[in-house]
Design a protein around this motif. Structure first.
Motif: not given
Length: 148
Positions: A95-97, A79-81, A20-24, A64-71
């Motif tokens: 990085r969203f795949t 992310e708002d994509k 579930c999504c709660h507060h982003n 809004c899509c799931l992504s991973c950081s680039t660190s």
């Protein structure tokens, strides 16, 4: 083959916690009582080998899509994509795949940008969704993915 829009799924882990999504933030509360599970928007990454089942996942109608950081170490983010923008752009989608692999009646979702890192939940309730490289340990890395 082009897709006109994302398919919708619900996601729950093998201990029956729904996502579930709660507060982003994506959380994994116990199934009852709980708000309805988040409808996850899914499109294929059409620029990758389809035999690995590469997908991009989003929420909020694919805004809004799931992504991973680039660190150096991945961190799961929302992310708002727009999911359909990612569907059209190969250079940004990696990085969203996630690739999907079946394990009996469940799926595992591996980050393409960080091989060996998987989407996971905690065995405890109401914890955020995150990524781990500890398969088969305390984290739950197998999910039921049901088409809505």
């Amino acid at each position: 083959m082009a897709v006109p829009g994302p398919s919708l799924f619900t996601l729950r882990d093998t201990s029956q916690k729904v996502i579930c999504c709660h507060h982003n933030r994506l959380l994994a509360p116990p199934r009852l009582p709980v708000p309805p599970p988040e409808k996850t928007s899914v499109v294929p990454n059409q620029f990758m080998d389809p035999s690995h089942f590469p997908i991009v996942m989003g929420i909020d109608g694919g805004l809004c899509c799931l992504s991973c950081s680039t660190s150096a170490q991945p961190t799961l983010m929302l992310e708002d994509k727009k999911i359909m923008d990612l569907y059209q752009n190969s250079w940004e989608a990696e990085r969203f795949t996630f690739t999907c692999s079946a394990s009996s009646s469940t799926l595992r979702f591996e980050l393409v940008a960080f091989p060996g890192w998987y989407l996971s939940t905690s065995p405890r309730n109401d914890q955020p969704l995150w990524v781990t490289y500890h398969l088969g340990e305390a984290e739950i890395t197998n999910f039921y993915f049901k088409k809505v």
